[in-house]
Design a protein around this motif. Sequence first.
Motif, PDB file in Angstrom:
ATOM      1  N   ILE A 144       3.017   6.014  -5.822  1.00  0.00           N
ATOM      2  CA  ILE A 144       2.691   6.092  -7.249  1.00  0.00           C
ATOM      3  C   ILE A 144       1.455   6.967  -7.476  1.00  0.00           C
ATOM      4  O   ILE A 144       1.431   7.810  -8.380  1.00  0.00           O
ATOM      5  CB  ILE A 144       2.466   4.677  -7.821  1.00  0.00           C
ATOM      6  N   ASP A 145       0.423   6.781  -6.658  1.00  0.00           N
ATOM      7  CA  ASP A 145      -0.844   7.484  -6.862  1.00  0.00           C
ATOM      8  C   ASP A 145      -0.775   8.955  -6.475  1.00  0.00           C
ATOM      9  O   ASP A 145      -1.335   9.813  -7.168  1.00  0.00           O
ATOM     10  CB  ASP A 145      -1.960   6.805  -6.052  1.00  0.00           C
ATOM     11  N   LYS A 168       0.827  -1.203   0.000  1.00  0.00           N
ATOM     12  CA  LYS A 168       0.000   0.000   0.000  1.00  0.00           C
ATOM     13  C   LYS A 168       0.864   1.257   0.000  1.00  0.00           C
ATOM     14  O   LYS A 168       0.503   2.268  -0.612  1.00  0.00           O
ATOM     15  CB  LYS A 168      -0.938   0.001   1.216  1.00  0.00           C
ATOM     16  N   LEU A 196       1.992   1.871  -3.559  1.00  0.00           N
ATOM     17  CA  LEU A 196       0.887   2.377  -4.367  1.00  0.00           C
ATOM     18  C   LEU A 196       0.546   3.821  -3.998  1.00  0.00           C
ATOM     19  O   LEU A 196       0.179   4.620  -4.875  1.00  0.00           O
ATOM     20  CB  LEU A 196      -0.336   1.484  -4.197  1.00  0.00           C
ATOM     21  N   SER A 197       0.686   4.181  -2.730  1.00  0.00           N
ATOM     22  CA  SER A 197       0.449   5.568  -2.317  1.00  0.00           C
ATOM     23  C   SER A 197       1.454   6.510  -2.975  1.00  0.00           C
ATOM     24  O   SER A 197       1.092   7.609  -3.412  1.00  0.00           O
ATOM     25  CB  SER A 197       0.540   5.697  -0.794  1.00  0.00           C
ATOM     26  N   GLN A 241      -1.181   1.321 -15.968  1.00  0.00           N
ATOM     27  CA  GLN A 241      -1.249   2.534 -16.763  1.00  0.00           C
ATOM     28  C   GLN A 241      -0.148   3.534 -16.400  1.00  0.00           C
ATOM     29  O   GLN A 241       0.124   4.455 -17.165  1.00  0.00           O
ATOM     30  CB  GLN A 241      -2.625   3.202 -16.619  1.00  0.00           C
ATOM     31  N   LYS A 242       0.480   3.358 -15.230  1.00  0.00           N
ATOM     32  CA  LYS A 242       1.511   4.305 -14.796  1.00  0.00           C
ATOM     33  C   LYS A 242       2.918   3.720 -14.817  1.00  0.00           C
ATOM     34  O   LYS A 242       3.896   4.467 -14.821  1.00  0.00           O
ATOM     35  CB  LYS A 242       1.200   4.812 -13.380  1.00  0.00           C
ATOM     36  N   VAL A 243       3.040   2.393 -14.805  1.00  0.00           N
ATOM     37  CA  VAL A 243       4.361   1.759 -14.767  1.00  0.00           C
ATOM     38  C   VAL A 243       4.759   1.332 -16.176  1.00  0.00           C
ATOM     39  O   VAL A 243       4.090   0.515 -16.797  1.00  0.00           O
ATOM     40  CB  VAL A 243       4.357   0.541 -13.820  1.00  0.00           C
ATOM     41  N   ALA A 274      -0.944  -3.695 -10.302  1.00  0.00           N
ATOM     42  CA  ALA A 274      -2.031  -2.850  -9.804  1.00  0.00           C
ATOM     43  C   ALA A 274      -2.159  -1.535 -10.559  1.00  0.00           C
ATOM     44  O   ALA A 274      -3.262  -0.966 -10.641  1.00  0.00           O
ATOM     45  CB  ALA A 274      -1.824  -2.569  -8.312  1.00  0.00           C
ATOM     46  N   ARG A 275      -1.053  -1.030 -11.109  1.00  0.00           N
ATOM     47  CA  ARG A 275      -1.060   0.266 -11.785  1.00  0.00           C
ATOM     48  C   ARG A 275      -0.394   0.164 -13.174  1.00  0.00           C
ATOM     49  O   ARG A 275       0.593   0.850 -13.458  1.00  0.00           O
ATOM     50  CB  ARG A 275      -0.325   1.321 -10.939  1.00  0.00           C
ATOM     51  N   ALA A 309       3.048  -3.677  -7.696  1.00  0.00           N
ATOM     52  CA  ALA A 309       2.659  -2.325  -8.082  1.00  0.00           C
ATOM     53  C   ALA A 309       2.400  -2.234  -9.582  1.00  0.00           C
ATOM     54  O   ALA A 309       1.457  -1.562 -10.019  1.00  0.00           O
ATOM     55  CB  ALA A 309       3.745  -1.333  -7.670  1.00  0.00           C
TER      56      ALA A 309
END
Length: 205
Positions: free
Chosen positions: A137-138, A131, A134-135, A166-168, A163-164, A160
Amino acid sequence: MAGVGMAALGAWVPCRRWNKAAVFGFRRGVTALLARKPKGTPLWLPACRQKTSVSFLSRPDLPNLAYKKLKGKSPGVIFIPGYISNMNGTKALAIEEFCKSLGHAYIRFDYSGVGNSDGNLQECTVGRWRKDVLSIIDDLAEGPQILVGSSLGGWLMFHAAIARPQKVVALIGVAAAVDGLVTQFGQLPVETFLLSSRLIKPTIQ
């Protein structure tokens, strides 16, 4: 405590002593993803002393995370440290200097319960550290990111990325322990599982 000692040492020792051994592999891999260093730039890093101040990411229901953010061009780079390692380790500092030399954005941080971040280490789990990643990254990262995971951070960077997506945009593992937890868990004797179930069940409400 060895990690703390190395972090303190890295705060003042010139990087020319350890650069080739510590970051040669990283340099060779990340250069294919980022722009190459200009000609005339020294192969050794100028120094490890950092002038940036520590910032904190506030989260309503989770411990605040200590981090240092370097502004720059995209894609940005996020360093995910190993088990109980903090953002002042030699790898984290070396990668920051490398990103500075290329003008790329960079973030390094401490997990909950580690370093300058809030939280109790004894209450932390791999899920909670996931978490944390992810925090970062977000809430902190802007645009596409390259994740660099060291040891346990290698396991977390894969989580990560899943889960993400679109960003990695890329992953770089430094002695990445991507299957270490599964391997160790699978090697535990049956008696341990039985004992754990008896100890855990009464605490579940």
